[in-house]
Motif scaffolding. Structure first.
Motif, short mmCIF file in Angstrom:
data_model
loop_
_atom_site.label_atom_id
_atom_site.label_comp_id
_atom_site.label_asym_id
_atom_site.label_seq_id
_atom_site.Cartn_x
_atom_site.Cartn_y
_atom_site.Cartn_z
N UNK A 305 0.84 -1.20 0.00
CA UNK A 305 0.00 0.00 0.00
C UNK A 305 0.87 1.25 0.00
N UNK A 306 1.94 1.22 0.81
CA UNK A 306 2.84 2.37 0.86
C UNK A 306 3.49 2.62 -0.49
N UNK A 321 -6.86 1.56 -6.39
CA UNK A 321 -5.90 0.52 -5.98
C UNK A 321 -6.02 0.22 -4.49
N UNK A 322 -6.16 1.28 -3.68
CA UNK A 322 -6.25 1.08 -2.23
C UNK A 322 -7.52 0.33 -1.86
N UNK A 326 -7.26 -3.04 0.29
CA UNK A 326 -7.88 -3.10 1.61
C UNK A 326 -8.93 -4.21 1.67
N UNK A 327 -9.69 -4.34 0.60
CA UNK A 327 -10.69 -5.41 0.57
C UNK A 327 -10.02 -6.78 0.64
N UNK A 328 -8.95 -6.97 -0.15
CA UNK A 328 -8.25 -8.26 -0.16
C UNK A 328 -7.59 -8.54 1.19
N UNK A 421 -15.03 2.56 4.00
CA UNK A 421 -16.11 1.65 4.35
C UNK A 421 -15.68 0.22 4.03
N UNK A 422 -15.77 -0.67 5.02
CA UNK A 422 -15.51 -2.09 4.82
C UNK A 422 -16.83 -2.83 5.06
#
Length: 643
Positions: A305-306, A321-322, A326-328, A421-422
């Motif tokens: 992510x960084x 992309x984020x 984040x979902x994965x 939001x997750x």
């Protein structure tokens, strides 16, 4: 600096040197934003790179027996311009010379404003590029000592300072200096930390007390009036402190010192906050690596992510992309990243994964859980199975088929600017370790999104003329070269329209430059309103504009050009004194490949056609095989407008 503007500056400097007998040359310096003046133009032949230093020291250090004489004048504007005139002989500048030089210095105000904008934009770009390199280096370090030394070294490369200190907080809130750079050396050969940064702080009254309090409370501090910090640091000092905030927790602080009063500015503080955010994430990562072996795989995701944040070309590209990563990484069914629009409660989606579709809009004023996250920066969990979570957000979640919604704030050194939001279709709870892991990822995402937004703003500032709001000369030449290459590749036509306002100088003389500038901005808006969305409008220089029309044949280009000319010449402009004025325009057209096969050739051909229109009697349009009757009609229309 753009070459046409540099040439214009050199012409003015040459005239000043000639009028006051400055045979040693004339040089213009500008404050690049950190108190250091940089040479931007000089009539002296360049034998070495342009100077970038404290120019007053140059004259203070001149030997008393050295030949020559110098006259130093400030340019009367807010950009910190300094004009230096030099003579080879020891003859002093007379009162008449000084008066003439001051008169010319006032003429430099407009050129200095443009040059200062370009210089400071360039400085910001260099600083932010350096911050990206810092972030990349910090993510590779695994111990606090290595990390502290790297933070000190990299920070001093970006921000000019005499000392850099890195402090981290341990158990019970106790603080420890882990790295010092540039400080006085003790008898044992080690650099001396500030007493007020050591364990427990320094509670005595005086300069150290405010620093100790700011460190204890983990709040930023900018002071330019400190004296006698300790026995090894006498005299006046400027101080800048930025706390290392991460996941709503203070991990320490970066403290910079510089000799002298008022040596740090707000721009230094902004840059240090960005560095501190990166350093805080790096400190958190270091502690995770030291104490949580079970999160090794998760830290790999953080690194990804960084890196994605550092490589992103735009905020929206990074947001998409984020959302996917984040979902994965969290195993949820969908993820949405939102940014709050400035000065409003409206939320706009930056990226989504697991719920594809067009961009989303939402109003946090109608969504209590989201509004709470944006207000206090604390995560919120909404579960459709819980009666305590009844409300519009639980209803919307149930309508999607979801059961659990985790809302995480996005913030980077300030109040939340958005949220993540997750969404899970099954009922789900989050443990402390998992929440810490998710907060780490969202903090990295926050810093990356803010950096991408800053870079986008800098790119926009570098491409836009600040006076008129249309593109500038630098952007025009770059895009025109690209469009010429594309036209050659696709065997398409490309047309260039050059517009020059007739008798615009009398407007400045009659109403003043401020009114003239506003009139230029209105005319630029008129041009944009009369061209197509795909056309490129740019200020060529002074009162000249260029319109690039990709994929446009000659007949269609002439229709657009006539529409633009009529729009400019028919418009009446209300001036500050209550009168109205109209502005005439001369225009020239050139088409690729008939009139030229390069960007420079097309501009030269359009320029020649424009002057042909001027010679026909000012006003009107020339080029693309225009007939004499058409030119005369255009000229008459332009003369009527100018009158």
């Amino acid at each position: 600096m753009a070459e046409p503007h540099r040439v214009e500056l050199l012409e003015v400097l040459t005239q000043i040197a000639r009028d006051v007998g400055a045979d040693g040359g004339a040089t213009l310096y500008l404050d690049e934003g950190d108190g250091v003046l940089e040479q931007v133009a000089s009539t002296v032949p360049a034998t070495q790179p342009p100077e970038r230093r404290d120019w007053l020291g140059r004259f203070r250090s001149r030997p008393t027996e050295a030949a020559g004489n110098s006259l130093v004048l400030s340019v009367p504007d807010s950009n910190g311009g300094v004009l230096v005139l030099e003579r080879r002989s020891a003859e002093e500048f007379s009162h008449h010379d000084r008066a003439v030089a001051r008169m010319h210095a006032r003429r430099l105000v407009d050129q200095v404003a443009v040059a200062a904008g370009q210089l400071r934009s360039s400085v910001w770009a260099r600083q932010l590029e350096a911050v990206q390199r810092v972030a990349a280096r910090l993510t590779r370090l695994t111990s606090l000592d290595e990390l502290g030394a790297a933070i000190c070294a990299e920070t001093r490369r970006i921000i000019d300072c005499d000392e850099a200190h890195v402090v981290v907080f341990g158990a019970g809130g106790r603080q420890r200096t882990v790295a010092v750079s540039g400080a006085p050396v003790a008898a044992d050969g080690r650099p001396q930390p500030l007493p007020c940064l050591e364990l427990g702080g320094d509670e005595r009254e005086g300069s150290g007390a405010s620093l100790a309090a700011a460190l204890r409370e983990a709040r930023p501090l900018l002071r330019g009036d400190l004296r006698d910090l300790d026995a090894s640091r006498p005299g006046e000092w400027s101080l800048l402190l930025a706390p290392l905030h991460f996941e709503g927790q203070a991990y320490g602080a970066i403290c910079l010192l510089r000799r002298g009063a008022g040596r740090f500015s707000d721009s230094h503080q902004r840059i240090l906050h960005i560095i501190a955010d990166q350093a805080a994430v790096a400190v958190a990562n270091t502690r995770l690596l030291a104490g949580r072996d079970q999160l090794v795989e998760g830290l790999g995701v953080l690194l990804e992510i960084s890196q994605a944040a550092g490589e992103a070309s735009s905020e929206r590209h990074l947001g998409a992309r984020l959302a996917y990563r984040l979902r994965e990484a969290t195993g949820v069914d969908a993820c949405v990243i939102w940014r709050r629009e400035e000065t409003s409660t409206v939320l706009r989606s930056l990226g989504r994964s697991g719920c594809e579709g067009p961009d989303l809009l939402a109003d946090s004023a109608d969504l209590p859980a989201r509004r709470a996250v944006l207000t206090d920066g604390r995560p919120r969990l909404v579960n459709t199975d819980s009666p305590d979570d009844a409300g519009p957000e639980a209803d919307a979640l149930a309508a999607l088929g979801g059961r659990t919604l985790l809302l995480m704030p996005l913030q980077a050194g300030g109040p939340p600017f958005g949220l993540v939001e997750l969404i899970s279709f099954a009922s789900r709870s989050y443990g402390e370790a998992e929440m810490s892991y998710i907060q780490t990822m969202t903090s990295l995402a926050s810093t990356g999104l803010e950096r991408a937004r800053l870079l986008e703003q800098l790119r926009l500032a570098a491409d836009v003329d600040p006076l008129t709001g249309v593109h500038n000369n630098r952007y025009l030449r770059t895009r025109l070269r690209q469009e010429v290459a594309r036209a050659a590749r696709n065997r398409a036509q490309l047309t260039v329209l050059l517009l020059d306002l007739d008798n615009f100088k009398p407007v400045n003389d009659a109403y003043g430059h401020a009114e003239g500038d506003r009139l230029l901005a209105r005319i630029a808006a008129t041009i944009k309103a009369h061209v197509r969305a795909a056309d490129i409008v740019a200020r060529y220089g002074g009162d000249e504009f260029v319109v690039v029309m990709p994929d446009t044949a000659a007949d269609r280009a002439r229709v657009v050009a006539r529409r633009v000319v009529r729009g400019i010449t028919s418009e009446r402009h209300a001036m500050a004194d209550g009168t109205e004025t109209r502005v005439g325009v001369s225009a020239g057209l050139a088409v690729y490949p008939t009139e030229g096969r390069t960007a420079a050739a097309l501009l030269a051909a359009a320029d020649a056609q424009m002057y042909s229109a001027k010679r026909a009697g000012r006003g009107g349009l020339a080029g693309l095989g225009a007939g004499t009757a058409g030119k005369q009609a255009d000229a008459q229309s332009g003369r009527a407008a100018a009158g």
